[in-house]
Write a protein that holds these residues in place. Structure first.
Motif, PDB file in Angstrom:
ATOM      1  N   VAL A 259     -24.469  12.100  -5.167  1.00 35.38           N
ATOM      2  CA  VAL A 259     -25.159  12.944  -4.563  1.00 35.38           C
ATOM      3  C   VAL A 259     -25.694  12.290  -3.627  1.00 35.38           C
ATOM      4  O   VAL A 259     -25.847  13.011  -1.688  1.00 35.38           O
ATOM      5  CB  VAL A 259     -25.617  14.153  -5.098  1.00 35.38           C
ATOM      6  CG1 VAL A 259     -26.417  15.126  -3.900  1.00 35.38           C
ATOM      7  CG2 VAL A 259     -24.778  14.900  -5.616  1.00 35.38           C
ATOM      8  N   MET A 260     -26.823  11.933  -3.491  1.00 35.34           N
ATOM      9  CA  MET A 260     -27.559  10.930  -2.398  1.00 35.34           C
ATOM     10  C   MET A 260     -26.786   9.770  -1.558  1.00 35.34           C
ATOM     11  O   MET A 260     -27.628   8.743  -0.530  1.00 35.34           O
ATOM     12  CB  MET A 260     -29.116  10.663  -3.012  1.00 35.34           C
ATOM     13  CG  MET A 260     -29.729  11.872  -3.859  1.00 35.34           C
ATOM     14  SD  MET A 260     -31.911  11.369  -4.407  1.00 35.34           S
ATOM     15  CE  MET A 260     -31.215  10.565  -5.858  1.00 35.34           C
TER      16      MET A 260
ATOM     17  N   CYS B 234     -26.206  11.814 -16.015  1.00 33.64           N
ATOM     18  CA  CYS B 234     -27.264  12.318 -14.931  1.00 33.64           C
ATOM     19  C   CYS B 234     -27.648  11.653 -13.810  1.00 33.64           C
ATOM     20  O   CYS B 234     -27.898  12.078 -12.658  1.00 33.64           O
ATOM     21  CB  CYS B 234     -28.509  13.201 -15.667  1.00 33.64           C
ATOM     22  SG  CYS B 234     -28.062  14.734 -16.803  1.00 33.64           S
ATOM     23  N   VAL B 235     -28.289  10.178 -13.971  1.00 38.94           N
ATOM     24  CA  VAL B 235     -28.850   9.665 -13.004  1.00 38.94           C
ATOM     25  C   VAL B 235     -28.129   9.604 -11.637  1.00 38.94           C
ATOM     26  O   VAL B 235     -27.344   9.010 -10.732  1.00 38.94           O
ATOM     27  CB  VAL B 235     -29.566   8.892 -13.443  1.00 38.94           C
ATOM     28  CG1 VAL B 235     -29.383   7.233 -12.683  1.00 38.94           C
ATOM     29  CG2 VAL B 235     -30.412   8.531 -14.722  1.00 38.94           C
TER      30      VAL B 235
ATOM     31  N   ALA C 271     -26.597  11.759  -9.849  1.00 34.94           N
ATOM     32  CA  ALA C 271     -27.712  12.712  -9.105  1.00 34.94           C
ATOM     33  C   ALA C 271     -27.519  11.652  -7.607  1.00 34.94           C
ATOM     34  O   ALA C 271     -27.758  12.038  -6.652  1.00 34.94           O
ATOM     35  CB  ALA C 271     -29.243  12.141  -9.437  1.00 34.94           C
TER      36      ALA C 271
END
Length: 74
Positions: A31-32, A24-25, A28
């Motif tokens: 995407v950033m 998950c990290v 995220a």
């Protein structure tokens, strides 16, 4: 596999939860467009595997059972 305890141990749950958080990290941060954050998340995935393996070595994993021999009736 009725009655199987595969994956239902503290070692398996802990390792999978840590690895899931790592994915998950990493997702995220991907995407950033943050490369160091992505690799930190992937590092958590590896840590999850190591923690699960260490807990299994401490006896918190599934017991190894001998495999049953399958015989064919001919």
């Amino acid at each position: 596999m009725a009655g199987s305890s595969h994956g239902h141990t503290p070692a398996a749950w802990t390792g999978v939860i840590i690895a899931f958080i790592g994915f998950c990290v990493a997702g995220a941060f991907m995407v950033m467009a943050n490369v160091p954050g992505f690799w930190a998340g992937m590092g958590l995935v590896v840590v999850g595997g190591l923690v699960g393996g260490a807990m299994r070595a401490m006896g918190l994993g599934a017991e190894k059972r001998p495999q049953r021999e399958i015989r064919s009736e001919s």
